[in-house]
Design a protein around this motif. Sequence first.
Motif, PDB file in Angstrom:
ATOM      1  N   ASN A 125     -13.247 -26.745  83.082  1.00 10.59           N
ATOM      2  CA  ASN A 125     -13.391 -27.111  81.678  1.00 10.59           C
ATOM      3  C   ASN A 125     -13.921 -28.535  81.562  1.00 10.59           C
ATOM      4  OD1 ASN A 125     -12.277 -24.652  80.826  1.00 10.59           O
ATOM      5  ND2 ASN A 125     -10.199 -25.468  80.934  1.00 10.59           N
ATOM      6  N   ASP A 170     -10.597 -19.021  88.898  1.00  9.58           N
ATOM      7  CA  ASP A 170     -10.798 -19.024  87.443  1.00  9.58           C
ATOM      8  C   ASP A 170      -9.426 -18.934  86.796  1.00  9.58           C
ATOM      9  OD1 ASP A 170     -11.500 -18.717  84.828  1.00  9.58           O
ATOM     10  OD2 ASP A 170     -12.800 -16.993  85.106  1.00  9.58           O
ATOM     11  N   VAL A 171      -8.794 -20.101  86.584  1.00 15.38           N
ATOM     12  CA  VAL A 171      -7.392 -20.127  86.174  1.00 15.38           C
ATOM     13  C   VAL A 171      -7.138 -21.043  84.982  1.00 15.38           C
ATOM     14  CG1 VAL A 171      -6.426 -19.382  88.385  1.00 15.38           C
ATOM     15  CG2 VAL A 171      -6.944 -21.798  88.026  1.00 15.38           C
ATOM     16  N   GLN A 172      -8.147 -21.294  84.181  1.00 19.17           N
ATOM     17  CA  GLN A 172      -7.977 -21.957  82.885  1.00 19.17           C
ATOM     18  C   GLN A 172      -7.220 -23.282  82.969  1.00 19.17           C
ATOM     19  OE1 GLN A 172      -9.771 -20.344  80.551  1.00 19.17           O
ATOM     20  NE2 GLN A 172     -10.190 -18.993  82.281  1.00 19.17           N
ATOM     21  N   SER A 208      -5.897 -16.406  79.280  1.00 18.50           N
ATOM     22  CA  SER A 208      -4.480 -16.600  79.593  1.00 18.50           C
ATOM     23  C   SER A 208      -4.327 -17.720  80.619  1.00 18.50           C
ATOM     24  CB  SER A 208      -3.881 -15.300  80.128  1.00 18.50           C
ATOM     25  OG  SER A 208      -4.007 -14.263  79.175  1.00 18.50           O
ATOM     26  N   SER A 209      -3.273 -18.509  80.487  1.00 15.36           N
ATOM     27  CA  SER A 209      -3.130 -19.687  81.350  1.00 15.36           C
ATOM     28  C   SER A 209      -1.675 -20.067  81.544  1.00 15.36           C
ATOM     29  CB  SER A 209      -3.894 -20.863  80.728  1.00 15.36           C
ATOM     30  OG  SER A 209      -3.727 -22.046  81.491  1.00 15.36           O
ATOM     31  N   GLY A 253      -7.328 -15.452  90.062  1.00 10.72           N
ATOM     32  CA  GLY A 253      -7.543 -15.264  88.634  1.00 10.72           C
ATOM     33  C   GLY A 253      -8.483 -14.094  88.438  1.00 10.72           C
ATOM     34  N   TYR A 282      -7.158 -26.939  77.397  1.00  7.78           N
ATOM     35  CA  TYR A 282      -5.737 -26.709  77.707  1.00  7.78           C
ATOM     36  C   TYR A 282      -5.059 -28.054  77.924  1.00  7.78           C
ATOM     37  CZ  TYR A 282      -7.167 -21.893  78.430  1.00  7.78           C
ATOM     38  OH  TYR A 282      -7.675 -20.626  78.244  1.00  7.78           O
ATOM     39  N   GLN A 293      -4.847 -30.085  81.572  1.00 11.02           N
ATOM     40  CA  GLN A 293      -5.807 -29.445  82.478  1.00 11.02           C
ATOM     41  C   GLN A 293      -6.388 -30.469  83.442  1.00 11.02           C
ATOM     42  OE1 GLN A 293      -8.792 -28.081  79.619  1.00 11.02           O
ATOM     43  NE2 GLN A 293     -10.104 -29.814  80.112  1.00 11.02           N
ATOM     44  N   PHE A 336      -5.900 -24.814  85.632  1.00  9.16           N
ATOM     45  CA  PHE A 336      -4.922 -24.950  86.715  1.00  9.16           C
ATOM     46  C   PHE A 336      -5.612 -25.007  88.085  1.00  9.16           C
ATOM     47  CE2 PHE A 336      -0.800 -23.601  88.762  1.00  9.16           C
ATOM     48  CZ  PHE A 336       0.025 -24.494  88.113  1.00  9.16           C
ATOM     49  N   GLU A 337      -6.911 -25.250  88.097  1.00 10.99           N
ATOM     50  CA  GLU A 337      -7.711 -25.145  89.321  1.00 10.99           C
ATOM     51  C   GLU A 337      -7.264 -26.106  90.428  1.00 10.99           C
ATOM     52  OE1 GLU A 337      -9.756 -23.650  85.830  1.00 10.99           O
ATOM     53  OE2 GLU A 337      -9.074 -25.702  86.274  1.00 10.99           O
TER      54      GLU A 337
END
Length: 257
Positions: A203, A176-178, A128-129, A61, A208, A211, A180-181
């Motif tokens: 988060n 850092d994938v919003q 973006s995600s 990311g 999201y 998430q 989707f970690e």
Amino acid sequence: MKDTIYNSIAQLGTRIKNYGYLLANPTYSKVRRGRGCADLYRLLNQDWFPRNKIQLVLDVGANEGQFIRTSLALMPKVPIYAFEPNPASVQKLQMSNWDGGKVKIFSVALGSKAVRLPLNISKFSPASSLLQPSSKLSSEFPETEIEATVDVKIERLDTLIQAIGVEQGYFLLKIDVQGFELEVLEGAIGIFDQVAVIVCEVNIATLYEKQCSFESIVAFLRHYQYNLIDISNPIRSHITHELMYLDLAFIKNELST
């Protein structure tokens, strides 16, 4: 009157403290001037971080290179593999003049399996995600409105690294994938024997849809013998002041001091 005086003294104290940190860490000012990740610099610039053992940085990311700048400031001799699926961000990464050619750019998203998924591209590119944004994200951060969707390739990180043939050594894995970690972590299990440190944005609020949670990431990494060693200053809601998100730092148990 007393509150005003107290606040003024507190602000002055914070400024003096920050100035002292700049004097003690000259590369920190370079990170701030160059649009690097100041919070991640502070998170990793600690005695617990085994920077002398890190031989490769995996930046998942990468966006427009914020953490690349931070990593080069902290560990100028360590190469970086940067993974980013947003075509516009990839173009900016490729056009940047990275120090000594230490950075390799991979135009791919990472997850638990090789598939193709739609990437929701935000007007504010770091947001973006691969997941759909929630109503809370748009209310807290109006600039994160989705402006486009593009189909992107997803690969497993361990498969990619093994295919590249990276020599043995310890890695720093930044994610850092919003939301989707956990998918990224599940796709990295095959290289966990080489991943010494993991820095992961998580988060706390539901920003999201679908998430992963703070608890699921901590439990997953604890299962694979990683210790949660530090956290960054959290970002709070400007409306309710509740926690929004923060960065977590994990270290392999065998390297903990």
